[in-house]
Enzyme design. Structure first.
Site, short mmCIF file in Angstrom:
data_model
loop_
_atom_site.label_atom_id
_atom_site.label_comp_id
_atom_site.label_asym_id
_atom_site.label_seq_id
_atom_site.Cartn_x
_atom_site.Cartn_y
_atom_site.Cartn_z
N LYS A 69 0.82 -1.22 0.00
CA LYS A 69 0.00 0.00 0.00
C LYS A 69 0.85 1.28 0.00
O LYS A 69 0.49 2.27 -0.63
CB LYS A 69 -0.96 0.00 1.19
CG LYS A 69 -2.10 -1.01 1.03
CD LYS A 69 -3.09 -0.90 2.17
CE LYS A 69 -4.26 -1.84 1.96
NZ LYS A 69 -5.30 -1.66 3.00
N ASP A 106 -10.12 3.10 2.57
CA ASP A 106 -10.29 2.31 3.80
C ASP A 106 -11.01 3.08 4.92
O ASP A 106 -11.84 2.52 5.63
CB ASP A 106 -8.92 1.83 4.32
CG ASP A 106 -8.38 0.67 3.50
OD1 ASP A 106 -9.18 -0.04 2.86
OD2 ASP A 106 -7.15 0.48 3.49
#
Ligand code: ATR
Length: 278
Positions: A69, A106
């Site tokens: 990420k 997220d």
């Protein structure tokens, strides 16, 4: 026949990812013809794999999971505010001019799972965030903006917690405490486990005093990764105990909307996964 639109999820390991199933289920809701595959790339091979996928592979968009990420954020040509705040990206999108845009869905996904699926009003909650890595940074702002009364960030390494709290910059509502002091900092209405301990197969001991009588305890992970924290939460008497399966489906829905301009229904997909992962 034209080639279906190309999508993928990058990770390492990635074979058991639920993302292909989720995106195909969303696509079926609209009759969209897409190909969505897993791409297992070792960290050193990640940048080249992304370049190839979006170049010769004609990729339109990709999800990114552990351990890539931060690398996904770094290699993008432009970044949304959510990604910049987190310093990580879970979504890469090919722009019409070929450049790559990084986004992080997220935080929004966690808040939607808590407020829409689990019907929680976060306003007025005293929240404890465990962890200050990429996952914690992705959700901290979203919890704050969803109106928690206070956000206490506790990380094994205190510097990372301090840096996150400083970045949010709201000292009257966002503070840090030491991990060693967890038994002396009272109780919380919402406890979010954003550490990677469960994913790494590690566990830690938390005092039962942390969970207030109406506490909601949430692990960003699901499956095996969440077992230890959720078991602690139940024993501590938390009222509601959730894993991150709903967040997974919600973050996928945000990526889907970004790529296809359509909002999928998440509940049927969540329910079908839940029956397989109780
Ligand atoms: P992720 O992208 O999953 O957030 P990360 O950026 O490497 O991964 O961050 C991992 C987080 O989990 C960090 O907050 C880490 O704490 P440190 O900063 O002290 O390393 C936390 N973490 C990992 N293993 C842990 C453990 N066994 N106990 C407590 N915290 C742990």
């Amino acid at each position: 026949m034209s080639r279906p639109l190309q999508f993928a999820v990058f990770g390492h390991p990635i074979a058991h990812s639920l993302s292909p199933h989720i995106h195909r289920a969303f696509a079926q809701q609209f009759g969209i013809d897409l190909a969505y595959r897993t791409i297992d790339a070792e960290p050193l091979a990640f940048a080249d794999a992304v370049k190839h996928f979006f170049g010769e592979g004609e990729g339109r968009g990709a999800n990114v999971t552990l351990p890539h990420k931060a690398a996904a954020f770094a290699l993008a040509d432009e970044r949304t505010q959510a990604a910049t705040r987190a310093g990580t990206a879970n979504v890469l999108t090919r722009l019409p001019d070929g450049r790559l845009s990084a986004h992080n869905t997220d935080g929004a996904a966690l808040v939607r799972d808590l407020t829409d699926r689990h019907d929680l009003d976060l306003r007025g909650h005293d929240a404890l965030l465990l962890g200050a890595g990429g996952a914690a940074r992705a959700v901290a702002w979203s919890l704050f903006e969803a109106g928690v009364q206070t956000l206490t960030i506790v990380n094994r390494s205190p510097d990372a917690a301090d840096a996150l709290a400083d970045a949010i910059g709201e000292p009257s509502r966002v503070h840090t405490r030491y991990w060693e002091d967890l038994s002396n900092i009272g109780s919380f209405d919402l406890i979010v486990n954003a550490t990677s301990a469960g994913t790494l197969g590690q566990s830690f001991t938390l005092p039962f005093t942390l969970a207030a009588s109406r506490a909601v305890c949430y692990d960003l992970g699901y499956g095996k990764a969440a077992i230890s924290f959720l078991a602690w939460a139940r024993t501590a008497g938390a009222r509601y105990v959730y894993d991150g399966l709903g967040m997974l489906v919600e973050q996928a829905a945000d990526a889907f909307q970004l790529w296809h301009g359509k909002r999928p229904e998440t509940e049927p997909v969540y329910q079908s996964l839940r029956t397989q992962s109780p």
